[in-house]
Design an enzyme around this catalytic site. Structure first.
Site, PDB file in Angstrom:
ATOM      1  N   TYR A   1      -2.079  -0.136  10.296  1.00 21.24           N
ATOM      2  CA  TYR A   1      -2.257  -0.741   8.968  1.00 21.24           C
ATOM      3  C   TYR A   1      -0.993  -0.581   8.133  1.00 21.24           C
ATOM      4  CZ  TYR A   1      -3.702  -1.079   4.061  1.00 21.24           C
ATOM      5  OH  TYR A   1      -3.773  -1.403   2.719  1.00 21.24           O
TER       6      TYR A   1
ATOM      7  N   SER B   1       0.816  -1.212   0.000  1.00 19.54           N
ATOM      8  CA  SER B   1       0.000   0.000   0.000  1.00 19.54           C
ATOM      9  C   SER B   1       0.850   1.263   0.000  1.00 19.54           C
ATOM     10  CB  SER B   1      -0.866  -0.007   1.263  1.00 19.54           C
ATOM     11  OG  SER B   1      -1.437   1.255   1.480  1.00 19.54           O
TER      12      SER B   1
HETATM   13  N1  LIG Z   1      -8.395  -0.688  -2.351  1.00 20.03           N
HETATM   14  C1  LIG Z   1      -7.366   0.114  -2.166  1.00 20.03           C
HETATM   15  O1  LIG Z   1      -7.428   1.320  -2.416  1.00 20.03           O
HETATM   16  C2  LIG Z   1      -6.050  -0.445  -1.653  1.00 20.03           C
HETATM   17  C3  LIG Z   1      -4.969   0.439  -1.523  1.00 20.03           C
HETATM   18  C4  LIG Z   1      -3.764  -0.039  -1.036  1.00 20.03           C
HETATM   19  C5  LIG Z   1      -3.622  -1.394  -0.746  1.00 20.03           C
HETATM   20  N2  LIG Z   1      -4.686  -2.217  -0.856  1.00 20.03           N
HETATM   21  C6  LIG Z   1      -4.493  -3.636  -0.511  1.00 20.03           C
HETATM   22  O2  LIG Z   1      -4.971  -4.434  -1.574  1.00 20.03           O
HETATM   23  C7  LIG Z   1      -5.536  -5.636  -1.067  1.00 20.03           C
HETATM   24  C8  LIG Z   1      -6.975  -5.788  -1.565  1.00 20.03           C
HETATM   25  O3  LIG Z   1      -7.732  -4.661  -1.123  1.00 20.03           O
HETATM   26  P1  LIG Z   1      -9.267  -4.494  -1.453  1.00 20.03           P
HETATM   27  O4  LIG Z   1      -9.562  -3.058  -1.508  1.00 20.03           O
HETATM   28  O5  LIG Z   1      -9.644  -5.389  -2.574  1.00 20.03           O
HETATM   29  O6  LIG Z   1      -9.888  -5.023  -0.075  1.00 20.03           O
HETATM   30  P2  LIG Z   1     -11.085  -6.030   0.203  1.00 20.03           P
HETATM   31  O7  LIG Z   1     -11.351  -5.924   1.679  1.00 20.03           O
HETATM   32  O8  LIG Z   1     -12.214  -5.797  -0.733  1.00 20.03           O
HETATM   33  O9  LIG Z   1     -10.435  -7.440  -0.126  1.00 20.03           O
HETATM   34  C9  LIG Z   1      -9.656  -8.159   0.794  1.00 20.03           C
HETATM   35  C10 LIG Z   1     -10.253  -9.547   0.916  1.00 20.03           C
HETATM   36  O10 LIG Z   1      -9.449 -10.269   1.849  1.00 20.03           O
HETATM   37  C11 LIG Z   1     -10.293 -11.071   2.631  1.00 20.03           C
HETATM   38  N3  LIG Z   1      -9.658 -11.347   3.912  1.00 20.03           N
HETATM   39  C12 LIG Z   1      -9.392 -10.447   4.916  1.00 20.03           C
HETATM   40  N4  LIG Z   1      -8.854 -11.085   5.972  1.00 20.03           N
HETATM   41  C13 LIG Z   1      -8.760 -12.391   5.618  1.00 20.03           C
HETATM   42  C14 LIG Z   1      -8.291 -13.555   6.290  1.00 20.03           C
HETATM   43  N5  LIG Z   1      -7.852 -13.508   7.558  1.00 20.03           N
HETATM   44  N6  LIG Z   1      -8.316 -14.727   5.633  1.00 20.03           N
HETATM   45  C15 LIG Z   1      -8.782 -14.807   4.366  1.00 20.03           C
HETATM   46  N7  LIG Z   1      -9.260 -13.734   3.685  1.00 20.03           N
HETATM   47  C16 LIG Z   1      -9.250 -12.563   4.311  1.00 20.03           C
HETATM   48  C17 LIG Z   1     -11.565 -10.256   2.807  1.00 20.03           C
HETATM   49  O11 LIG Z   1     -12.680 -11.046   3.128  1.00 20.03           O
HETATM   50  C18 LIG Z   1     -11.684  -9.556   1.467  1.00 20.03           C
HETATM   51  O12 LIG Z   1     -12.546 -10.246   0.591  1.00 20.03           O
HETATM   52  C19 LIG Z   1      -5.416  -5.551   0.458  1.00 20.03           C
HETATM   53  O13 LIG Z   1      -4.248  -6.233   0.838  1.00 20.03           O
HETATM   54  C20 LIG Z   1      -5.273  -4.064   0.718  1.00 20.03           C
HETATM   55  O14 LIG Z   1      -4.572  -3.821   1.920  1.00 20.03           O
HETATM   56  C21 LIG Z   1      -5.899  -1.780  -1.311  1.00 20.03           C
END
Ligand SMILES: NC(=O)c1ccc[n+]([C@@H]2O[C@H](COP(=O)([O-])OP(=O)(O)OC[C@H]3O[C@@H](n4cnc5c(N)ncnc54)[C@H](O)[C@@H]3O)[C@@H](O)[C@H]2O)c1
Length: 323
Positions: A155, A130
Site C-alpha cells: 500500500y 498517506s
Molecule cells: N482514512 C485514512 O486514515 C487515510 C490515511 C491516509 C491516506 N488515505 C487515503 O485517502 C483516500 C480516501 O481514504 P478513505 O479513508 O476515505 O477510504 P474509502 O475506502 O472510504 O474511500 C475510497 C473510495 O474509493 C473508491 N474506490 C476504490 N477503488 C476504486 C476504483 N478502482 N475505482 C473507483 N473508485 C474506487 C471506494 O469505493 C471508496 O468509496 C485514499 O486514497 C486513502 O488511501 C486515507
C-alpha cells in the site's frame, strides 16, 4: 479558483466529507467517480452518497478508475478545473495479500487520471497520499523532505509511486499537482476497517479487540474536519506547480491510550486480545505540519480528547439507525 471539480472516491469516508463541505458553498459543481466496491459494504457508500445529496446536487458515475475508457467518458461529459483523487485501495494489511489489486488501483488508476488530466487539460490535481510513505522512518516528526525509500507495505509503495507520477506529470505537462499525506483520519463515517471504528464496534458487541504489539505504538490521529480544511486549502493553493504537504494533528497517541479513551466515551470495558506486531505496521506516525501551516495556513483544531467523543456520538447514532 477551481469551480468544476471531480472527486474520485467521493462515496468513501474522506471524499464524502469533502463533497459535502464544497456543496455547502454554492459556487461548486461536483462530479463523483466511485466504483462502490466491496472493500467494505457498498451499502455504506450508497448511504454516504445519500448524505452528500442532503447538501446539494452532484453528478455521480459508478466507474472503476482502472478502466481508462469508462473514465474517459466521464471527461467527455464535463470540463474539470480540478481533480481531487481519493479513490484507492486503502489499508495496509490487506495490501500484503492483494498487492496486484493495490498496484492496479493505486498506481494504474492514478496514471489513468493523470493521463486524462493531460488530454483534457485539467490544470489542477490534488492527490490523496498517506503517512505510510514514511515507512520505518526513525526521525520524528516526519517532514515532507525526509527520504521515503523505506516503505514496508505494498500500500505504502503504491502511494509513493502515485506521488512520483504526480511530480512527473506536473513537470512534463504543467498540471499543478499537490500531494497530501493524510495521517490516520477519523470522525463520522470513518472506514469500518480502521482501528477507532473497528474497536468501537467490537467493544459495544462485547467481543475481543486484537491489540497488535505491546500497546505502545503511536499514531497521529487526525480529525476529519481538520483534514477537509487542509484539502480545501490545497485546492485554493496556486503558488507553485508541485508540493507535498503532511496533514496531521502533529500529536501522537499510544494505542493503549486510544483504547482507554474509547472505553471512557463508550462507558464500556474492552476485552483485549494481545497479538504480536503485524508485518507492514509501523511503530509510529507523527506529522511535522510546519510546511502546511506556513503555505496552506492549515491549522488543525481537534485534539484526540475532543475528537473521540464526537466520533462516539456519531457511532451511537449510526448504530441506533441500523437497529
Ligand atoms: N482514512 C485514512 O486514515 C487515510 C490515511 C491516509 C491516506 N488515505 C487515503 O485517502 C483516500 C480516501 O481514504 P478513505 O479513508 O476515505 O477510504 P474509502 O475506502 O472510504 O474511500 C475510497 C473510495 O474509493 C473508491 N474506490 C476504490 N477503488 C476504486 C476504483 N478502482 N475505482 C473507483 N473508485 C474506487 C471506494 O469505493 C471508496 O468509496 C485514499 O486514497 C486513502 O488511501 C486515507
Amino acid at each position: 479558483m477551481a469551480n468544476n471539480i471531480l472527486i474520485t472516491g467521493g462515496a468513501g469516508f474522506i471524499g464524502s466529507h469533502l463533497a459535502e463541505s464544497l456543496l455547502r458553498d454554492t459556487d461548486w459543481k461536483i462530479t463523483i467517480v466511485d466504483d462502490l466496491n466491496d472493500f467494505y459494504s457498498p451499502e455504506i457508500k450508497r448511504a454516504n452518497l445519500d448524505e452528500i445529496r442532503r447538501s446539494g446536487d452532484f453528478q455521480f458515475f459508478e466507474t472503476d478508475i482502472r478502466n481508462f475508457d469508462s473514465l474517459k467518458s466521464v471527461f467527455d461529459e464535463t470540463e474539470f478545473d480540478c481533480i481531487v483523487h481519493l479513490a484507492a485501495r486503502a489499508g495496509v494489511r490487506p495490501s500484503l495479500s492483494h498487492p496486484r489489486l493495490y498496484a492496479e488501483t493505486n498506481i494504474t488508476g492514478t496514471l489513468n487520471l493523470l493521463e486524462l488530466a493531460r488530454d483534457y487539460e485539467v490544470p489542477q490535481f490534488v492527490f490523496g497520499s498517506s503517512s505510510s510513505v514514511y515507512g520505518v522512518n526513525e526521525k520524528v516528526p516526519f517532514a515532507e523532505d525526509d527520504r521515503i525509500h523505506q516503505t514496508i507495505s505494498p500500500y505504502a509503495a503504491t502511494k509513493a509511486a502515485g506521488e512520483l507520477l504526480c511530480h512527473t506529470y506536473s513537470h512534463l505537462f504543467k498540471i499543478q499537482c499537490i500531494c497530501l499525506r493524510f495521517f490516520t483520519v477519523y470522525g463520522a463515517r470513518q472506514r469500518p476497517d480502521l482501528a477507532i471504528h473497528k474497536f468501537a464496534r467490537l467493544i459495544t458487541e462485547g467481543k475481543p479487540i486484537q491489540l497488535f504489539g505491546d500497546g505502545t505504538t503511536r499514531r497521529d490521529y487526525t480529525y476529519i474536519d481538520d483534514i477537509i480544511s487542509g484539502v480545501r486549502a490545497a485546492i485554493d493553493y496556486d503558488a507553485s506547480a508541485y508540493e507535498i504537504f503532511n496533514l496531521g494533528e502533529s500529536e501522537t497517541t499510544e494505542l493503549s491510550r486510544l483504547i482507554e479513551l474509547l472505553e471512557q466515551n463508550l462507558d464500556m470495558k474492552a476485552v483485549v486480545d494481545r497479538q504480536p506486531m503485524q508485518p507492514g505496521d509501523v511503530p509510529v506516525t507523527y506529522a511535522d505540519i510546519s510546511k502546511a501551516k506556513r503555505l496552506l495556513k492549515y491549522n488543525p483544531q481537534t485534539k484526540i480528547e475532543d475528537g473521540i467523543p464526537k466520533f462516539v456520538e456519531w457511532f451511537r447514532n449510526a448504530e441506533a439507525r441500523t437497529k
